[in-house]
Write a protein that holds these residues in place. Structure first.
Motif, PDB file in Angstrom:
ATOM      1  N   LYS A   7       0.394   7.239   2.175  1.00 23.67           N
ATOM      2  CA  LYS A   7       0.986   5.979   2.693  1.00 23.67           C
ATOM      3  C   LYS A   7       2.985   6.397   1.531  1.00 23.67           C
ATOM      4  O   LYS A   7       2.720   7.230   1.298  1.00 23.67           O
ATOM      5  N   GLY A 151       6.885  -4.958  -0.656  1.00 23.49           N
ATOM      6  CA  GLY A 151       6.313  -3.975  -1.649  1.00 23.49           C
ATOM      7  C   GLY A 151       4.996  -3.674  -1.494  1.00 23.49           C
ATOM      8  O   GLY A 151       3.840  -2.701  -1.680  1.00 23.49           O
ATOM      9  N   ASP A 154       2.104  -1.054  -0.588  1.00 20.05           N
ATOM     10  CA  ASP A 154       1.320   0.209  -1.390  1.00 20.05           C
ATOM     11  C   ASP A 154      -0.134  -0.532  -1.791  1.00 20.05           C
ATOM     12  O   ASP A 154      -1.041   0.852  -2.101  1.00 20.05           O
ATOM     13  N   LYS A 209       9.377  -0.993  -8.975  1.00 23.09           N
ATOM     14  CA  LYS A 209       8.520  -1.532  -8.094  1.00 23.09           C
ATOM     15  C   LYS A 209       8.141   0.360  -7.310  1.00 23.09           C
ATOM     16  O   LYS A 209       7.841   0.436  -6.131  1.00 23.09           O
TER      17      LYS A 209
HETATM   18 MG    MG Z   1       7.911   0.045  -2.534  1.00 29.09          MG
END
Ligand code: MG
Ligand code: ADP
Ligand code: ASP
Length: 405
Positions: A7, A151, A154, A209
């Protein structure tokens, strides 16, 4: 031959040159004989730019339409990446969430993954293609586009790795691993070689994060090894693994902070059974996650209730709370967004007394007032005024012996 899910985050795909560079890296991995599935974020800043545009048009954007807009960033990077791979003579196909499909519930903006079909991805791999999956997005049973929360790429990556039974999920980002605290605010932060799922989950939920919390939850539940590493220098990063695979036991592994906090206080709440439920039920019905709660008992049969929520939900929560306060006959509801939460995390705390008092002492010596406290087996969090965030993080980092050198 391994199956690796890689990723790449927003700063790693921020422009066409970076995308072409990453295509080279992926092709090099493929040449070594491994099968690679790529998951991409939007170019950095894009998702924020979309939200800003939406607000210019509709100050509180419709959640369904906002998801359609926010998902656009990943559509751009995945298609460009597949083109970059094809330009170099290799095979790649981009997949949006609804094409795979990645099925989610219908909580727009924070949807949960229910199922991921492996059919198209496996067929692509089998025919020698590199599947390029759009992170952060899914589709509801009724065909609406959803996003998984900021976010969330992920989480897409780890979930895809789990369903494909991959050997490892690699998270490439702009730092070369998980550090003892955010290296961008503490230059003395140290890279952690191996961290347990439990500690990583606490750190992520408390503001680090570098990994989305739900990605760590998935990884822990299914025992998926995660390797956090840099897309700019390809050295070894941080391995997120089971606790018993870590030899070194330290008291405090990391310090985190979150500015994404707001608090609401309701004063003179009648102290009766059922009151907490009547305050918090409508908040959870609105899909707002309450974090810390403090109830102060007063001399009379009235009480004050203070709790924290994510800052982005503040306006909506305040609206709900004001209504409820009236219904239950409480005096006022007031709130404050100028707060932050600083935390220390470590599995070593389980067997040690005195860690909390040391934390309070460090904050006191730096003139930082503690507004709220919460603890679990492996973490201690304090809510403080936001302006002291960096001072608090650096002081805790140094005095718990985490500074480099
Ligand atoms: Mg991120
Ligand atoms: P990406 O766009 O690749 O997903 P993010 O910005 O979401 O990257 O996450 C990487 C950032 O996380 C780093 O640039 C760093 O500032 C921040 N961060 C916060 N806490 C930590 C930590 N403990 N270790 C490493 N990075 C951290
Ligand atoms: N593009 C999304 C965001 O900015 C998802 C991600 O980057 O993981 O939040």
């Amino acid at each position: 031959m391994a199956l690796i899910v890689q990723k790449y985050g927003g700063s790693s795909v921020a422009n066409c040159d970076l995308i072409k560079g990453i295509a080279d890296h992926v092709i090099a991995c493929k040449r070594q004989g491994d099968d690679i599935v790529v998951v991409l974020s939007a170019m950095s800043g894009e998702t924020d730019r979309f939200i800003d545009m939406a607000r210019q048009v509709q100050p509180r954007p419709d959640s369904r339409e906002l998801d359609v807009l926010m998902a656009a960033g990943e559509q751009i990077t995945t298609s460009l990446f597949a083109m970059a791979v094809r330009e170099k003579g290799f095979k790649a196909t981009s997949f949006l969430g609804y094409q795979i499909p990645i099925d989610t519930d219908s909580a727009h903006g924070k949807a949960r993954i229910l199922d991921i079909s492996t059919k198209k991805l496996n067929a692509a791999i089998k025919s020698g293609h590199i599947p390029v999956v759009a992170g952060f997005q899914g589709v509801t049973p009724r065909g609406n586009i959803t996003t998984l929360g900021r976010g969330g790429s992920d989480t897409t990556a780890v979930a895809v790795a789990v369903v494909l039974n991959a050997d490892i999920c690699e998270i490439y980002t702009d730092v070369d691993g998980v550090y003892t605290t955010d290296p961008h605010i503490c230059p003395n932060a140290r890279k952690i070689d191996r961290i347990s799922y439990e500690e990583m989950m606490e750190m992520a939920s408390l503001g680090a994060k570098v990994l989305d919390i739900r990605s760590v939850e998935f990884a822990m539940r299914y025992g998926m090894p995660v390797h956090v590493r840099s897309s700019f220098i390809y050295n070894t990063g941080t391995h997120v693994v089971k606790e018993d695979e870590i030899m070194e036991q330290v008291l405090v592994s990391g310090v985190t902070y979150s500015r994404n906090e707001a608090r609401i206080t309701i004063t003179k709440v009648p102290d009766n059974p059922g009151i907490a439920a009547s305050i918090f039920n409508p908040i959870s019905d609105a899909n707002i996650v309450v974090d810390m709660i403090i109830q102060n008992t007063r001399a009379s049969d009235l009480t004050d209730m203070t709790f924290t929520i994510p800052r982005r939900d503040y306006d909506q929560a305040m609206e709900i709370v004001k209504k409820v306060a009236k219904q239950i006959g409480a005096e006022t509801a007031a709130g404050d967004c100028g707060i932050a939460k600083v935390s220390i995390v470590g599995v070593g705390m389980r067997n040690h007394a005195g860690v909390a008092s040391k934390m309070f002492d460090i904050l006191a010596r730096h003139g930082i007032n503690i507004l709220m406290i919460s603890t679990s087996e492996i973490k201690i969090s304090c809510v403080i005024e936001e302006k002291y965030t960096e001072l608090a993080v650096r002081a805790l980092h140094e005095e718990f012996g985490l500074d480099n050198g």
